[in-house]
Write an enzyme that holds these catalytic residues in place. Structure first.
Site, PDB file in Angstrom:
ATOM      1  N   TYR A  18       0.810  -1.304   0.061  1.00 37.65           N
ATOM      2  CA  TYR A  18       0.025  -0.009   0.159  1.00 37.65           C
ATOM      3  C   TYR A  18       0.939   1.254  -0.017  1.00 37.65           C
ATOM      4  O   TYR A  18       0.484   2.206  -0.680  1.00 37.65           O
ATOM      5  CB  TYR A  18      -0.731  -0.007   1.233  1.00 37.65           C
ATOM      6  CG  TYR A  18      -1.682  -1.038   1.271  1.00 37.65           C
ATOM      7  CD1 TYR A  18      -2.504  -1.755  -0.049  1.00 37.65           C
ATOM      8  CD2 TYR A  18      -2.204  -1.670   2.580  1.00 37.65           C
ATOM      9  CE1 TYR A  18      -3.471  -2.819   0.044  1.00 37.65           C
ATOM     10  CE2 TYR A  18      -2.884  -2.766   2.403  1.00 37.65           C
ATOM     11  CZ  TYR A  18      -3.512  -3.169   1.143  1.00 37.65           C
ATOM     12  OH  TYR A  18      -4.493  -4.337   1.172  1.00 37.65           O
ATOM     13  N   GLU A  30       2.166  13.901  -9.528  1.00 39.87           N
ATOM     14  CA  GLU A  30       2.650  15.299  -9.061  1.00 39.87           C
ATOM     15  C   GLU A  30       3.923  15.531  -9.782  1.00 39.87           C
ATOM     16  O   GLU A  30       5.021  14.830  -9.457  1.00 39.87           O
ATOM     17  CB  GLU A  30       3.061  15.528  -7.579  1.00 39.87           C
ATOM     18  CG  GLU A  30       1.695  15.035  -6.851  1.00 39.87           C
ATOM     19  CD  GLU A  30       0.716  16.144  -6.873  1.00 39.87           C
ATOM     20  OE1 GLU A  30       1.077  17.200  -6.868  1.00 39.87           O
ATOM     21  OE2 GLU A  30      -0.556  15.807  -7.051  1.00 39.87           O
ATOM     22  N   GLU A  71       6.644  16.240   0.688  1.00 36.70           N
ATOM     23  CA  GLU A  71       5.984  16.305  -0.749  1.00 36.70           C
ATOM     24  C   GLU A  71       4.673  15.103  -0.648  1.00 36.70           C
ATOM     25  O   GLU A  71       3.440  15.436  -1.075  1.00 36.70           O
ATOM     26  CB  GLU A  71       6.887  15.883  -1.923  1.00 36.70           C
ATOM     27  CG  GLU A  71       6.114  16.241  -3.127  1.00 36.70           C
ATOM     28  CD  GLU A  71       5.777  17.448  -3.249  1.00 36.70           C
ATOM     29  OE1 GLU A  71       4.340  17.647  -4.019  1.00 36.70           O
ATOM     30  OE2 GLU A  71       6.202  18.441  -3.147  1.00 36.70           O
ATOM     31  N   GLU A  78      -3.592  17.555   0.072  1.00 32.23           N
ATOM     32  CA  GLU A  78      -4.358  18.175  -1.109  1.00 32.23           C
ATOM     33  C   GLU A  78      -5.431  17.095  -1.428  1.00 32.23           C
ATOM     34  O   GLU A  78      -6.434  17.675  -1.713  1.00 32.23           O
ATOM     35  CB  GLU A  78      -3.509  18.359  -2.233  1.00 32.23           C
ATOM     36  CG  GLU A  78      -2.427  19.397  -2.065  1.00 32.23           C
ATOM     37  CD  GLU A  78      -1.411  19.913  -3.021  1.00 32.23           C
ATOM     38  OE1 GLU A  78      -1.480  19.079  -4.091  1.00 32.23           O
ATOM     39  OE2 GLU A  78      -0.743  20.928  -3.375  1.00 32.23           O
ATOM     40  N   LYS A  96      -3.889  24.065   2.059  1.00 33.10           N
ATOM     41  CA  LYS A  96      -2.983  23.714   0.971  1.00 33.10           C
ATOM     42  C   LYS A  96      -1.678  24.501   1.017  1.00 33.10           C
ATOM     43  O   LYS A  96      -0.574  24.045   0.707  1.00 33.10           O
ATOM     44  CB  LYS A  96      -3.731  23.697  -0.436  1.00 33.10           C
ATOM     45  CG  LYS A  96      -4.722  22.682  -0.584  1.00 33.10           C
ATOM     46  CD  LYS A  96      -5.500  22.877  -2.025  1.00 33.10           C
ATOM     47  CE  LYS A  96      -6.323  21.766  -2.497  1.00 33.10           C
ATOM     48  NZ  LYS A  96      -6.921  22.006  -3.689  1.00 33.10           N
ATOM     49  N   ASP A  97      -1.939  25.745   1.204  1.00 29.48           N
ATOM     50  CA  ASP A  97      -0.904  26.702   1.413  1.00 29.48           C
ATOM     51  C   ASP A  97       0.257  26.375   2.290  1.00 29.48           C
ATOM     52  O   ASP A  97       1.332  26.564   2.169  1.00 29.48           O
ATOM     53  CB  ASP A  97      -1.291  27.980   1.337  1.00 29.48           C
ATOM     54  CG  ASP A  97      -1.957  28.536  -0.221  1.00 29.48           C
ATOM     55  OD1 ASP A  97      -2.026  28.040  -0.894  1.00 29.48           O
ATOM     56  OD2 ASP A  97      -2.799  29.702   0.258  1.00 29.48           O
TER      57      ASP A  97
END
Length: 130
Positions: A18, A30, A71, A78, A96-97
C-alpha cells in the site's frame, strides 16, 4: 465459509504494498514529486563521484527523505482537502498553502544541507584543476 485473516507477515507485506502504491501514485500525479526524484538522483550521482563520507551520506539521505516525506504529506493533504471541499473555500486554500510551505521549508533545509556537504568537495575539486 469464513474468510481467513492474513498472517502477521502477509499483513506487513500488504502494508508495504500500500505504501509503494501511494508513492507511485504521487510520482505519477505530481510534477514536483518527479522533480524531487530527479534531483535526488543527481545528488546521489554527485555524491558517488565526489566520494562522500559515511556521515555526509547520512546527511544527504536524511535531506532527501525529508523532502520526499514533506511532498507525500502535501500530496495526501491536497487529495483529502479536494475530497471534502471540491469547491473553493478559503480554509481549504489555506490548508493547501500551509502544506506547500512545509515542502518549501523542507526543500530549503535540504538545499542548505547539500551545500554544506558538497561545497568543500567542489572547492577541493576546483583547487585540483586550477
Amino acid at each position: 465459509m469464513e474468510k481467513r485473516r492474513p498472517t502477521f507477515i502477509r499483513s506487513r507485506l500488504n502494508s508495504f504494498g500500500y505504501a509503494l502504491k501511494g508513492i507511485s501514485a504521487a510520482f505519477k500525479s505530481e510534477v514536483n514529486m518527479r522533480w524531487h526524484v530527479i534531483s535526488a538522483g543527481l545528488v546521489i550521482a554527485a555524491g558517488f563521484y565526489l566520494g562522500l563520507t559515511t556521515i555526509e551520506w547520512v546527511v544527504i539521505c536524511f535531506a532527501i527523505g525529508l523532502v520526499w516525506m514533506a511532498e507525500l504529506f502535501n500530496t495526501a493533504l491536497e487529495v483529502v482537502v479536494n475530497l471534502v471541499s471540491p469547491d473553493f473555500h478559503p480554509l481549504a486554500g489555506k490548508a493547501k498553502d500551509i502544506a506547500a510551505g512545509a515542502v518549501l521549508i523542507a526543500s530549503l533545509a535540504a538545499s542548505a544541507a547539500g551545500l554544506l556537504v558538497f561545497i568543500p568537495h567542489l572547492w577541493e575539486l576546483l583547487q585540483k584543476y586550477t
